[in-house]
Design a protein around this motif. Structure first.
Motif, mmCIF file in Angstrom:
data_model
loop_
_atom_site.group_PDB
_atom_site.id
_atom_site.type_symbol
_atom_site.label_atom_id
_atom_site.label_comp_id
_atom_site.label_asym_id
_atom_site.label_seq_id
_atom_site.Cartn_x
_atom_site.Cartn_y
_atom_site.Cartn_z
ATOM 1 N N UNK A 156 25.119 23.080 4.420
ATOM 2 C CA UNK A 156 23.559 22.141 4.190
ATOM 3 C C UNK A 156 22.674 23.550 3.546
ATOM 4 N N UNK A 157 22.325 22.965 2.411
ATOM 5 C CA UNK A 157 21.297 23.999 1.808
ATOM 6 C C UNK A 157 19.848 23.000 1.516
ATOM 7 N N UNK A 158 18.861 23.471 2.261
ATOM 8 C CA UNK A 158 17.675 22.766 2.246
ATOM 9 C C UNK A 158 16.396 23.847 1.539
ATOM 10 N N UNK A 159 15.770 23.366 0.463
ATOM 11 C CA UNK A 159 14.725 23.943 -0.101
ATOM 12 C C UNK A 159 13.405 23.223 -0.060
ATOM 13 N N UNK A 160 12.373 24.002 0.867
ATOM 14 C CA UNK A 160 10.994 23.667 0.918
ATOM 15 C C UNK A 160 11.190 22.254 1.750
ATOM 16 N N UNK A 161 11.848 22.215 2.822
ATOM 17 C CA UNK A 161 11.933 21.004 3.615
ATOM 18 C C UNK A 161 10.908 20.956 4.919
ATOM 19 N N UNK B 174 28.242 23.664 9.868
ATOM 20 C CA UNK B 174 29.147 24.715 9.934
ATOM 21 C C UNK B 174 28.340 25.991 9.405
ATOM 22 N N UNK B 175 27.885 25.857 8.270
ATOM 23 C CA UNK B 175 26.895 26.816 7.619
ATOM 24 C C UNK B 175 25.450 26.226 6.848
ATOM 25 N N UNK B 176 24.798 27.169 6.948
ATOM 26 C CA UNK B 176 23.233 26.411 6.251
ATOM 27 C C UNK B 176 22.520 27.468 5.435
ATOM 28 N N UNK B 177 21.931 27.056 4.438
ATOM 29 C CA UNK B 177 20.902 28.111 3.781
ATOM 30 C C UNK B 177 19.848 27.187 3.681
ATOM 31 N N UNK B 178 18.617 28.029 4.276
ATOM 32 C CA UNK B 178 17.319 27.278 4.352
ATOM 33 C C UNK B 178 16.305 27.991 3.700
ATOM 34 N N UNK B 179 15.259 27.392 2.942
ATOM 35 C CA UNK B 179 14.580 28.398 2.360
ATOM 36 C C UNK B 179 13.216 27.566 2.354
ATOM 37 N N UNK C 43 14.052 30.353 7.470
ATOM 38 C CA UNK C 43 14.491 31.215 6.325
ATOM 39 C C UNK C 43 16.072 31.885 6.498
ATOM 40 N N UNK C 44 16.776 31.870 5.523
ATOM 41 C CA UNK C 44 17.916 32.387 5.156
ATOM 42 C C UNK C 44 17.875 33.614 4.673
ATOM 43 N N UNK D 298 28.279 25.148 16.129
ATOM 44 C CA UNK D 298 28.026 25.011 14.748
ATOM 45 C C UNK D 298 26.373 25.324 14.913
ATOM 46 N N UNK D 299 25.789 25.400 13.718
ATOM 47 C CA UNK D 299 24.254 25.933 13.787
ATOM 48 C C UNK D 299 23.340 25.239 14.249
ATOM 49 N N UNK D 300 23.382 24.050 14.445
ATOM 50 C CA UNK D 300 22.504 23.164 15.190
ATOM 51 C C UNK D 300 23.160 22.436 16.534
#
Length: 719
Positions: free
Chosen positions: A141-146, A176-181, A201-202, A266-268
């Protein structure tokens, strides 16, 4: 016309067809059944269609499905779902890849924010079968300015449960993996009075770092208590394949520091995952108060336990810790699955410092330790020189939750009274608090009690029922100078009082009931000046020698009070010994904690230098005093002095002669704790020297106008 497939026949009728070869026969045998051929053609067509669809989606990235996605998603959720930028939905190669820019999901009209979800960009890969079976599983999962807004309302509907009716608990997909910004999460629950804002933040892998981590920080308010929180979700490279992530969380609220660590699948995902939790602070009550649970104040504490969350059930096992100078172990749980929050606990303490027990009756333990009980009582609002605290029961705080707990204490460290084997069962039901049974061993005797505090009634209805099993006097009173080796007497008794009030003092100040302690046959030996068998000779002996020459032999005794509207009247105090009969009259007040009693010992045998004068006990619970030079004794001393002056010194002694006419007590009514009206002499006559169950100090139980006025001043504080 000849059929081309018919056999060729000559004029003499013989066939000239070529012979059937072996290869041709095998060909006929290998031909598939026609239904199977049809089925295979259908399957092949479907697979071809799927491949073509996959290929079309893969080539086009599924961008042409944007409008369809918005319509279907909006219809199924009942919310407006929109994608303002690029859109991709396709299999890559087998995982479902979803990409959306400027995507929003609307909140219901009642929410305080317009969107449940809004993001500049979302990019994820989803395991396809998880969409059909059970919980969604995102491999990445990749979230940007969410911005994610999770909110409950008073009707227990929430923003993430689509449709009408009561909402479901929040449940994040498996990630499993996440990138959050620039991602934020807001959670609001009016029932829990909780509002929190988190920012994620990641931190990507760089240099020698072994993996990414999702860092988060934020603040909020829980039941009007501000708090801060920070931490990280670590995803090392060597564990990412198995989807395991290390959680590290730190929080601070109301002077308490909390740390939570553990390994998440998992992450959450924190459901049914053991998390090591530790906390420390100045007052454990302030920590539990954040979730609305009432606990008496404690001194500084530190503790750790294993936390497991299962839906709305939070279980803490393996609890170990200390508060003040006492230890604590066991387990407890907060269960929010029902209509009301239910706290359950099973706790054990090896050694409890008596100072750490002070909060359970309303005292501040730090003040008790530093300045004593009187200062602690004053801090609760009690009057000067008072012992009973005026700390108010937390009536409002006891209403929202229920509790069921058991606490066992091996030893209570006390300077005066040895207490051990404490066991208390706590039951809080909609504001009615019951400590029942509440048992403990005291000086090799057992105490069983039932204490009820019903805050549902206004003011609170309080009842005290304390029962003391036969207990050795020597062990019980050795802290007050009693010689244990020479004392064989025992004591048993009961305190049964009922009152109304929202503080310990108020509930006793208007209480009614009876207090009775019975002394069966036995001996009593003391080193210090005591009131037992007090005549002028033994009093002088005790005062100057500091101890008795031999133990007092008790036949039977009763120390009893009838309590009316907070005033306790002797009913009766009667102790029959081998040599004398001691009688006490008067009483004390729970209202202002004053004492006004008189004790007198009459000899059964002829005695010279017998004062036969009451010894007064006065003062307050916190500072009792003795008045051994009474008006009667002074009158006798004056008479003796006059006789000595006008006659002979021997004549002066006659003023202190006791002819030994004390009436021995019938021990039957004494041992059955009968009231003053039920007491008899050994000859069966009704006793006329034990009063009438009033606070009068005269022998016949009557009070003069002056005494009545004086006691009203003392007991009621009326001036």
């Amino acid at each position: 016309m000849t059929d081309r497939d018919s056999a060729i026949v000559t004029q003499d009728g013989t066939s000239v067809d070529p012979p059937v070869t072996e290869a041709h026969a095998d060909s006929e045998r290998k031909r598939l059944p026609r239904p199977l051929v049809i089925a295979l053609r259908i399957v092949g067509g479907v697979l071809l269609a799927i491949f073509l669809a996959w290929a079309i989606l893969y080539v086009t990235k599924g961008r042409f499905l944007k409008g369809t996605f918005e319509r279907v998603a909006s219809s199924s959720t009942g919310r407006a779902v929109a994608v303002g930028g690029d859109f991709q939905l396709y299999f890559d190669p087998f995982d479902l890849k979803f990409v959306a820019q400027k995507m929003t999901i609307a909140n219901p009209d009642w929410a305080s924010k317009p969107h449940l979800f809004a993001a500049d960009s979302i990019h994820t890969r989803i395991a396809p079968l998880s969409l059909i079976f059970g919980r969604y599983h995102a491999r990445f999962l990749d979230l940007r300015n969410a911005a994610i807004d999770l909110e409950w309302n008073a009707a227990r509907a929430n923003t993430w449960t689509f449709g009408d009716g009561e909402g479901d608990p929040v449940e994040f997909p498996t990630i499993d993996r996440a990138t959050l910004a620039g991602t934020t999460l807001r959670y609001r629950d009016p029932r829990l009075q909780l509002l929190t804002d988190l920012k994620f933040e990641t931190v990507r892998s760089t240099g020698t770092r072994i993996g990414d981590s999702v860092r988060f920080s934020g603040d909020g308010v829980a039941r009007k208590t501000p708090f801060t929180v920070s931490g990280a979700l670590l995803s090392p490279n060597e564990t990412a394949g198995r989807g395991r992530n290390q959680l590290e969380l730190q929080a601070r609220a109301a002077g308490n520091d909390i740390t939570v660590t553990g390994t998440l699948p998992s992450l959450a995902d924190i459901e049914n995952v053991p998390l090591r939790t530790s906390a420390r602070g100045g007052n454990l009550a302030s920590l539990l108060g954040i979730i609305g649970v009432v606990l008496p104040d404690t001194r500084s504490y530190r503790a750790h336990a294993t936390l497991v969350k299962s839906g709305d059930l939070y279980s803490f096992t393996g609890l170990r810790g200390r508060f003040g100078n006492s230890d604590l172990s066991g387990q407890f749980a907060a269960d929010g699955r029902g209509e009301r929050l239910l706290m359950t606990a099973d706790l054990a303490t090896k050694s409890l410092d008596i100072v750490d027990a002070a909060p359970f009756i309303g005292f501040n333990p730090d003040i008790v330790a530093a300045r004593g009980a009187v200062a602690a009582a004053a801090a609760t609002g009690a009057g000067p020189a008072r012992l009973l605290p005026d700390a108010r029961f937390p009536v409002e705080s006891m209403q929202p939750f229920d509790a069921q707990a058991k606490w066992r204490i091996a030893t209570v460290r006390s300077k005066s009274v040895p207490i051990s084997n404490v066991a208390v069962t706590v039951d809080l039901d909609r504001g009615r608090l019951a400590l029942s049974p509440f048992t403990f061993a005291m000086a090799r005797g057992n105490v069983a009690s039932d204490l009820i505090f019903d805050t549902r009634q206004r003011p609170s209805a309080v009842s005290y029922d304390v029962r003391l099993a036969p207990t050795p006097l020597g062990t019980l009173l050795k802290g007050w100078g009693v010689v244990e080796s020479g004392t064989t007497g025992t004591i048993r008794g009961r305190i049964e009082l009922k009152g109304r009030g929202d503080t310990l003092h108020d509930s006793l100040a208007n209480s009614g009931g009876r207090i009775a302690f019975v002394l069966p046959k036995g001996s009593f030996w003391t080193r210090n000046i005591q009131l037992a068998e007090l005549d002028i000779g033994t009093f002088a002996q005790k005062m100057f020698e500091g101890k008795l020459k031999e133990p007092v032999q008790i036949n039977c005794g009763l120390v009893a009070f009838s309590v009316r509207r907070g005033i306790a009247a002797a009913d009766p105090i009667l102790i029959d010994t081998q040599k004398s009969v001691m009688i006490g009259r008067g009483g004390f007040s729970f209202r202002n904690e004053t004492l006004d009693m008189a004790f007198r010992a009459d000899s059964k045998k002829f005695s010279v230098f017998a004062g036969q004068s009451p010894v007064g006990i006065n003062g307050t619970f916190a500072s009792p005093g003795y008045d051994v030079v009474s008006d009667q004794l002074l009158a006798r001393a004056g008479a003796g002095l006059g006789l000595a002056l006008v006659a002979t010194p021997l004549a002066g002694v006659l003023a202190f002669v006791d002819v030994g006419d004390a009436k021995a007590a019938d021990c039957g009514p004494v041992l059955s704790a009968a009231s003053a009206k039920g007491q008899r002499t050994t000859e069966g006559e009704r006793r006329d020297d034990v009063g009438k169950g009033t606070t009068a100090k005269s022998e016949d139980g009557s009070r003069s106008k002056g005494e009545r006025k004086e006691q009203r001043k003392k007991f009621l504080g009326i001036f």
